[in-house]
Design a protein around this motif. Structure first.
Motif, mmCIF file in Angstrom:
data_model
loop_
_atom_site.group_PDB
_atom_site.id
_atom_site.type_symbol
_atom_site.label_atom_id
_atom_site.label_comp_id
_atom_site.label_asym_id
_atom_site.label_seq_id
_atom_site.Cartn_x
_atom_site.Cartn_y
_atom_site.Cartn_z
ATOM 1 N N THR A 186 -66.940 44.611 -87.477
ATOM 2 C CA THR A 186 -66.221 43.346 -87.311
ATOM 3 C C THR A 186 -65.437 42.996 -88.575
ATOM 4 O OG1 THR A 186 -67.970 42.570 -85.833
ATOM 5 C CG2 THR A 186 -66.457 40.911 -86.702
ATOM 6 N N GLN A 209 -57.634 43.985 -76.259
ATOM 7 C CA GLN A 209 -57.000 43.039 -77.179
ATOM 8 C C GLN A 209 -57.262 41.611 -76.703
ATOM 9 O OE1 GLN A 209 -52.871 44.287 -77.176
ATOM 10 N NE2 GLN A 209 -53.196 45.542 -79.005
ATOM 11 N N ALA A 210 -57.321 40.695 -77.678
ATOM 12 C CA ALA A 210 -57.507 39.279 -77.366
ATOM 13 C C ALA A 210 -56.712 38.450 -78.367
ATOM 14 C CB ALA A 210 -58.975 38.905 -77.429
ATOM 15 N N SER A 212 -55.682 35.988 -81.145
ATOM 16 C CA SER A 212 -56.500 35.506 -82.253
ATOM 17 C C SER A 212 -55.623 35.189 -83.458
ATOM 18 C CB SER A 212 -57.529 36.573 -82.640
ATOM 19 O OG SER A 212 -58.234 36.199 -83.788
ATOM 20 N N ASP A 213 -56.127 34.321 -84.326
ATOM 21 C CA ASP A 213 -55.454 34.031 -85.589
ATOM 22 C C ASP A 213 -55.773 35.077 -86.646
ATOM 23 O OD1 ASP A 213 -54.342 31.708 -84.540
ATOM 24 O OD2 ASP A 213 -56.060 30.460 -85.144
ATOM 25 N N GLU A 214 -56.693 35.988 -86.338
ATOM 26 C CA GLU A 214 -57.018 37.073 -87.263
ATOM 27 C C GLU A 214 -55.836 38.048 -87.332
ATOM 28 O OE1 GLU A 214 -59.889 37.687 -89.099
ATOM 29 O OE2 GLU A 214 -60.457 35.644 -88.549
ATOM 30 N N THR A 216 -53.520 41.072 -86.841
ATOM 31 C CA THR A 216 -53.386 41.948 -85.676
ATOM 32 C C THR A 216 -54.087 43.280 -85.918
ATOM 33 O OG1 THR A 216 -51.272 40.931 -85.106
ATOM 34 C CG2 THR A 216 -51.745 43.078 -84.125
ATOM 35 N N LEU A 220 -62.587 42.099 -83.563
ATOM 36 C CA LEU A 220 -63.199 40.786 -83.317
ATOM 37 C C LEU A 220 -64.616 40.926 -82.788
ATOM 38 C CD1 LEU A 220 -60.196 39.033 -81.527
ATOM 39 C CD2 LEU A 220 -60.821 38.874 -83.947
ATOM 40 N N ALA A 241 -57.877 41.965 -82.461
ATOM 41 C CA ALA A 241 -56.978 40.809 -82.457
ATOM 42 C C ALA A 241 -55.560 41.207 -82.044
ATOM 43 C CB ALA A 241 -56.973 40.166 -83.849
ATOM 44 N N ALA A 244 -50.858 35.770 -80.367
ATOM 45 C CA ALA A 244 -51.009 34.834 -79.247
ATOM 46 C C ALA A 244 -50.030 35.162 -78.139
ATOM 47 C CB ALA A 244 -50.782 33.399 -79.732
#
Length: 247
Positions: A186, A209-210, A212-214, A216, A220, A241, A244
């Motif tokens: 992680t 993929q999801a 996230s503000d993390e 790219t 996660l 990540a 958006a």
């Protein structure tokens, strides 16, 4: 003549004083002493205190007209701390009012600390656990390239943890192949995570993929999770990540 009258009068006063004294003694015996004698001779039933909280038990003893006797603290793995384990006299017996009731109060089960056996061979580690009041539930192979095969890598529960007397411990011994704890991926970028998966002899499966503000591509979520037991060629799934709106 006057002397005779005085003598009779003195005898009468003496008689009256004696009568009054006897009457007073009878009153005292009847109203004060006798109730105490009767009360002391009365019997009551000993209440059942086993399993009851200590302070509630003491209250029950007093309410029953009995007295608290010796209170002992005893180790008991099945009864929670501060609960009554045993009593004397036993519940249901008829005893004189004011009789002392002795109680044994649970201090809980004995707690033992798992000893350090890392680096020992299996026979010595088993003996040390037995000497500590623990027993071995089983033995697992744990892949550990840095240790000699057969040496103890760790235990479950780990060293230093307090367990109950007689609890069973699993010993994990080093081997060149076999089970090992899943490393943490992680927060790593995908390429670094792939390298670790390959180096550990695992197989990279589905990568989703999801948003996230993390950054790219950073991991996660991983499965198996960190610390879970895995073995060679087990499949690892990742969620990384994405910006958006992008999946």
């Amino acid at each position: 003549m006057n002397q005779r009258r005085q003598h009779r009068s003195h005898k009468l006063r003496t008689f009256l004083i004696v009568v009054l004294a006897v009457a007073l003694v009878i009153v005292v015996l009847n109203w004060l002493v006798m109730p105490l004698v009767v009360e002391r001779g009365r019997e009551v039933v000993v209440p059942n205190l086993v399993g009851v909280d200590r302070f509630a038990a003491e209250e029950s003893i007093i309410k029953a007209g009995l007295a608290l006797g010796e209170v002992r603290s005893v180790s008991n793995a099945t009864m929670p701390p501060d609960r009554i384990v045993a009593q004397h006299p036993e519940p249901g017996q008829r005893v004189k009012l004011g009789r002392q009731i002795h109680i044994d109060v649970s201090s809980g089960g004995s707690r033992l600390k798992v000893p350090h056996v890392e680096g020992l061979n299996l026979a010595r580690a088993t003996a040390l656990l037995s000497e500590s009041g623990l027993s071995v539930a089983g033995v697992e192979s744990l892949r550990s390239p840095t240790m000699t095969p057969g040496q103890v890598v760790s235990t479950r529960p780990p060293a230093g943890v307090q367990v109950g007397e007689g609890d069973r411990i699993t010993i994990q011994i080093a081997s060149r192949s076999g089970n090992f704890p899943m490393p943490n991926l992680t927060g790593m970028n995908l390429e670094a995570a792939k390298g670790i998966v390959a180096a550990q002899g695992l197989f990279l499966g589905e990568v989703k993929q999801a948003p996230s503000d993390e950054p790219t591509g950073n991991v996660l979520v991983q499965y198996p999770e960190e610390g879970m037991t895995v073995r060679d060629l087990d499949t690892v799934s990742l969620i990384v990540a994405a910006k958006a709106g992008k999946r």
